[in-house]
Scaffold this motif. Structure first.
Motif, short mmCIF file in Angstrom:
data_model
loop_
_atom_site.label_atom_id
_atom_site.label_comp_id
_atom_site.label_asym_id
_atom_site.label_seq_id
_atom_site.Cartn_x
_atom_site.Cartn_y
_atom_site.Cartn_z
N TYR A 239 28.14 48.51 44.32
CA TYR A 239 29.55 48.40 44.69
C TYR A 239 30.25 49.72 44.39
O TYR A 239 29.86 50.46 43.48
N CYS B 177 42.92 35.18 43.12
CA CYS B 177 42.18 35.38 44.38
C CYS B 177 42.76 34.54 45.51
O CYS B 177 43.45 33.55 45.27
N PHE C 254 35.93 37.49 43.98
CA PHE C 254 36.15 38.10 45.29
C PHE C 254 37.49 37.68 45.88
O PHE C 254 38.19 36.85 45.29
N1 LIG Z 1 37.43 34.23 44.54
C1 LIG Z 1 36.32 33.74 43.98
N2 LIG Z 1 35.50 34.58 43.32
C2 LIG Z 1 34.37 34.10 42.74
C3 LIG Z 1 34.05 32.74 42.81
C4 LIG Z 1 34.94 31.87 43.52
O1 LIG Z 1 34.74 30.66 43.66
N3 LIG Z 1 36.05 32.42 44.09
N4 LIG Z 1 32.91 32.26 42.19
C5 LIG Z 1 32.39 33.09 41.09
C6 LIG Z 1 31.08 32.65 40.64
S1 LIG Z 1 31.05 31.23 39.74
C7 LIG Z 1 29.95 33.37 40.89
S2 LIG Z 1 28.47 32.90 40.24
C8 LIG Z 1 30.00 34.61 41.71
C9 LIG Z 1 28.99 34.58 42.82
O2 LIG Z 1 28.96 35.82 43.44
P1 LIG Z 1 27.64 36.30 44.20
O3 LIG Z 1 27.55 35.45 45.42
O4 LIG Z 1 27.83 37.74 44.52
O5 LIG Z 1 26.50 36.05 43.28
O6 LIG Z 1 31.27 34.83 42.29
C10 LIG Z 1 32.35 34.57 41.44
N5 LIG Z 1 33.54 34.98 42.09
#
Ligand SMILES: Nc1nc2c(c(=O)[nH]1)N[C@H]1C(S)=C(S)[C@@H](COP(=O)(O)O)O[C@H]1N2
Ligand SMILES: [Mo]
Length: 172
Positions: free
Chosen positions: A72, A105, A160
């Motif tokens: 990243y 987010c 994200f």
């Molecule tokens: N906005 C957002 N970010 C998030 C999540 C989410 O539900 N919403 N899940 C988190 C969780 S629990 C995990 S394990 C990772 C997964 O990211 P990856 O698919 O790159 O492994 O994102 C994280 N970031």
């Protein structure tokens, strides 16, 4: 024979058009998206992708849920917080040690950090707000901004679709 080529030509053109549309919509989403830095700040900021491109940039690696490593690139969040006048560095003492960063987010997901977890006088870990993954803008509903938090056993705080940073006081 000609007809055969024509079908392939058409299929290729459609595929190309599809790719182009995906690229264009990613670029538009990227340009329109903003990150708001608010709360206990000296000045509230609204940053766009273009602003982030001009700031000091860094890289980070994160292993995803499936065990695959990704590269990243983006801006260290301390650089972003600094430009909003958040109390970091030599100002991060006394009551300021009870301040936090709440990351919000687009899907409603929220994660929290204490400022001391992020500041370079407390830790060597560099958390970045990434806008590129493996050399490409982050898309697929995961961008355009993703927090990358290295050195944790799970990527759960690597949020994200980041839309805002809110600085708050937990002190009571
Ligand atoms: N906005 C957002 N970010 C998030 C999540 C989410 O539900 N919403 N899940 C988190 C969780 S629990 C995990 S394990 C990772 C997964 O990211 P990856 O698919 O790159 O492994 O994102 C994280 N970031
Ligand atoms: Mo997770």
């Amino acid at each position: 024979m000609l007809r055969f080529y024509y079908i392939y030509y058409r299929r290729g053109a459609l595929l190309g058009l599809g790719l182009l549309l995906t690229l264009v919509s990613t670029v538009i989403a990227q340009e329109k998206a903003t990150l708001i830095i608010q709360g206990e700040v000296e000045k509230e900021l609204v940053l766009t992708s273009l602003d982030l491109i001009k700031m000091k940039r860094d890289k980070a690696t994160l292993i995803d849920r499936g065990g695959v490593s990704h590269h990243y690139e983006g801006v260290p969040i301390t650089t972003i917080l600094d430009s909003a006048g958040v109390t970091l560095g030599n100002k991060l003492r006394g009551e300021n040690l009870s301040k936090y960063l709440l990351v919000k987010c687009g899907d409603g997901y929220q994660v929290l950090f204490s400022l001391a977890e992020l500041d370079h006088s407390f830790t060597d870990r560099i958390v970045i707000l990434a806008d590129h993954m493996d050399g490409k803008p982050i898309s697929d509903g995961r961008g355009p901004f993703r927090l990358i938090v290295p050195g944790e056993k799970v990527p759960a705080r690597s949020s994200f679709e980041v839309v805002s940073f809110t600085i708050g006081f937990a002190k009571d």
